[in-house]
Design a protein around this motif. Structure first.
Motif, PDB file in Angstrom:
ATOM      1  N   TYR A 133       0.806  -1.124  -0.069  1.00 40.53           N
ATOM      2  CA  TYR A 133       0.029   0.054   0.024  1.00 40.53           C
ATOM      3  C   TYR A 133       1.004   1.193   0.103  1.00 40.53           C
ATOM      4  O   TYR A 133       1.850   1.196   0.349  1.00 40.53           O
ATOM      5  CB  TYR A 133      -1.009  -0.010   1.357  1.00 40.53           C
ATOM      6  CG  TYR A 133      -0.116   0.292   2.746  1.00 40.53           C
ATOM      7  CD1 TYR A 133      -0.045   1.390   2.982  1.00 40.53           C
ATOM      8  CD2 TYR A 133       0.357  -0.907   3.346  1.00 40.53           C
ATOM      9  CE1 TYR A 133       0.846   1.560   4.364  1.00 40.53           C
ATOM     10  CE2 TYR A 133       1.144  -0.572   4.300  1.00 40.53           C
ATOM     11  CZ  TYR A 133       1.207   0.636   4.881  1.00 40.53           C
ATOM     12  OH  TYR A 133       2.046   1.063   6.019  1.00 40.53           O
ATOM     13  N   ASN A 135      -0.708   4.716   1.076  1.00 41.63           N
ATOM     14  CA  ASN A 135      -1.830   5.714   1.389  1.00 41.63           C
ATOM     15  C   ASN A 135      -1.781   7.190   1.203  1.00 41.63           C
ATOM     16  O   ASN A 135      -2.796   7.885   1.004  1.00 41.63           O
ATOM     17  CB  ASN A 135      -2.226   5.613   2.930  1.00 41.63           C
ATOM     18  CG  ASN A 135      -2.622   4.096   3.267  1.00 41.63           C
ATOM     19  OD1 ASN A 135      -3.100   3.457   2.340  1.00 41.63           O
ATOM     20  ND2 ASN A 135      -2.868   3.769   4.686  1.00 41.63           N
ATOM     21  N   PRO A 138      -2.914   7.913  -4.243  1.00 47.17           N
ATOM     22  CA  PRO A 138      -3.994   7.152  -4.718  1.00 47.17           C
ATOM     23  C   PRO A 138      -3.525   6.621  -6.294  1.00 47.17           C
ATOM     24  O   PRO A 138      -4.379   5.446  -6.604  1.00 47.17           O
ATOM     25  CB  PRO A 138      -5.101   8.111  -5.075  1.00 47.17           C
ATOM     26  CG  PRO A 138      -4.600   9.370  -5.101  1.00 47.17           C
ATOM     27  CD  PRO A 138      -3.370   9.268  -4.364  1.00 47.17           C
ATOM     28  N   ASN A 139      -2.606   6.823  -6.797  1.00 50.58           N
ATOM     29  CA  ASN A 139      -2.308   6.036  -8.062  1.00 50.58           C
ATOM     30  C   ASN A 139      -0.887   5.452  -7.959  1.00 50.58           C
ATOM     31  O   ASN A 139      -0.231   4.998  -9.046  1.00 50.58           O
ATOM     32  CB  ASN A 139      -1.868   7.258  -9.122  1.00 50.58           C
ATOM     33  CG  ASN A 139      -3.203   8.177  -9.410  1.00 50.58           C
ATOM     34  OD1 ASN A 139      -4.276   7.539  -9.445  1.00 50.58           O
ATOM     35  ND2 ASN A 139      -2.977   9.755  -9.405  1.00 50.58           N
ATOM     36  N   GLN A 145      -3.682   0.242  -3.886  1.00 48.64           N
ATOM     37  CA  GLN A 145      -4.306   1.392  -4.811  1.00 48.64           C
ATOM     38  C   GLN A 145      -4.194   1.028  -6.057  1.00 48.64           C
ATOM     39  O   GLN A 145      -4.985   1.908  -6.958  1.00 48.64           O
ATOM     40  CB  GLN A 145      -3.061   2.709  -4.382  1.00 48.64           C
ATOM     41  CG  GLN A 145      -3.232   3.331  -3.406  1.00 48.64           C
ATOM     42  CD  GLN A 145      -2.804   2.770  -2.034  1.00 48.64           C
ATOM     43  OE1 GLN A 145      -1.773   1.868  -2.173  1.00 48.64           O
ATOM     44  NE2 GLN A 145      -3.444   3.111  -1.091  1.00 48.64           N
ATOM     45  N   ASN A 146      -3.845   0.029  -6.650  1.00 51.94           N
ATOM     46  CA  ASN A 146      -3.956  -0.392  -8.213  1.00 51.94           C
ATOM     47  C   ASN A 146      -3.971  -1.876  -8.411  1.00 51.94           C
ATOM     48  O   ASN A 146      -3.361  -2.522  -9.202  1.00 51.94           O
ATOM     49  CB  ASN A 146      -2.706   0.092  -8.773  1.00 51.94           C
ATOM     50  CG  ASN A 146      -3.168   1.198  -9.691  1.00 51.94           C
ATOM     51  OD1 ASN A 146      -3.949   1.220 -10.567  1.00 51.94           O
ATOM     52  ND2 ASN A 146      -2.379   2.450  -9.818  1.00 51.94           N
TER      53      ASN A 146
END
Length: 349
Positions: A133, A135, A138-139, A145-146
């Protein structure tokens, strides 16, 4: 002396049901985990640290030697995958575990090109490490996130396994925090399984520490109890597991809580398709109890460890051994020496 029961009876029940090394308190921990068990790492003493070659069959199963490419990141980023793979083929490697899909100044490369390149050199992509992760982004290229992109890429490379070397500390170090992380891992594992892959987590030493809110509960036991064995697999980094044994064989309260990394594997060998093989010289003055060295130059008894795993059901077929060194002095020489050493090991015949 009074005995305390586990503060989390539901967790203890899950551990018991799955025949795990149990969550235990005080003297109970010593009974369950085997206080008198001699660590595998120490059992090589007296026979060349377990490096004797003998005349039996090879300890290393055929077609199962790989390398974590993080060990060769300096070469991948300068001379590129093609030249690195050429050397690995020459050294007798069968598999590679990725730590990213770019090659720095060697120029751009597509995933189909990378897959083809590995195949052309007799190498199979067996797995890949991706962040759990981020945090703050977001990309981010991470599971949290993906997830879809991470799995798309792994599938395009033809990987059988896709995992993370991030510890399950996303929500903290309490039992409930690790239950939340386990729920994340179950979700990633289910998504990977739908694509025909296995999701896995690679440990460092800290996974064997204790919950901050329940100091008699080992966090690794929470992870094993709360993840679905059909969805979440483990890649034991054997060096870091022995470092964890050195650092966390007592609870924060000073109670004995010994464990043997090999016994975790032998309890549920099907959960450990992948291993990291890295070596260390014992040094009790060091934080982790070891100083990392090239495979074959240290004190971890890999002849005994691999032989024991080989004796489990499907052991020689179902497990993969990836050599690694976090900071090798000469990464190409490390790869060469590690392969030569592991190929030379013979079971006692």
């Amino acid at each position: 002396m009074s005995r305390k029961k586990s503060a989390d009876p539901e967790l203890a029940q899950k551990l018991s049901r799955r025949n795990m090394l149990g969550v235990a308190a005080g003297a109970t921990a010593a009974a369950v985990l085997g206080a008198s068990a001699t660590p595998v790492a120490a059992q090589g003493k007296g026979n060349g640290h377990g490096h004797g070659h003998g005349h039996g069959q090879p300890v290393l199963p055929p077609g199962r030697l790989g390398i974590q490419l993080y060990s060769l990141r300096d070469k991948v980023s300068t001379i590129g995958f093609a030249k690195v793979f050429e050397e690995l083929e020459r050294f007798g490697y069968d598999e590679v575990e990725f730590a990213g899909y770019t090659q720095g100044s060697a120029g751009p490369i597509t995933l189909p090109q990378l897959k083809r390149l590995a195949k052309d050199h007799g190498l199979k992509g067996i797995g890949s490490h991706v962040n759990y992760y981020d945090n703050n982004n977001p990309n981010a290229y991470s599971f949290a996130q993906n997830l879809t992109k991470v799995l798309d890429d792994a599938q395009e490379l033809g990987l059988d396994h896709i995992g993370t070397a991030s510890g399950p500390f996303r929500y903290g170090s309490t039992v409930d925090a690790w239950k939340r992380a386990a729920a994340d891992f179950n979700a990633y594992g289910a998504a990977a399984k739908r694509r025909g892959m296995k999701f896995y987590q690679h440990n460092h030493a800290e996974e064997f520490s204790f919950a901050t809110d329940q100091p008699n509960v080992r966090l690794y036991d929470v992870l094993l109890a709360e993840t679905d064995p059909s969805l979440v697999y483990l890649e034991m980094d054997i060096y870091w597991a022995f470092a964890g044994q050195f650092r966390f064989s007592k609870t924060p309260e000073g109670k004995p809580a010994p464990f043997d990394p090999l016994r975790y594997v032998l309890k549920q060998p099907h959960r450990y398709p992948l291993f990291h093989v890295k070596d260390g010289v014992e040094d009790i003055a060091a934080r982790d109890g070891y100083r990392m060295v090239d495979v074959g130059d240290g004190d971890i008894d890999y002849k005994r460890f691999i032989s024991a795993v080989n004796k489990t059901h499907g052991g020689r077929r179902d497990h993969h051994w990836q050599v690694e060194h976090d900071q090798p002095v000469d990464s190409i020489l490390f790869a060469q020496k590690s392969s030569a050493h592991l190929h030379s090991l013979r079971e006692r015949g």
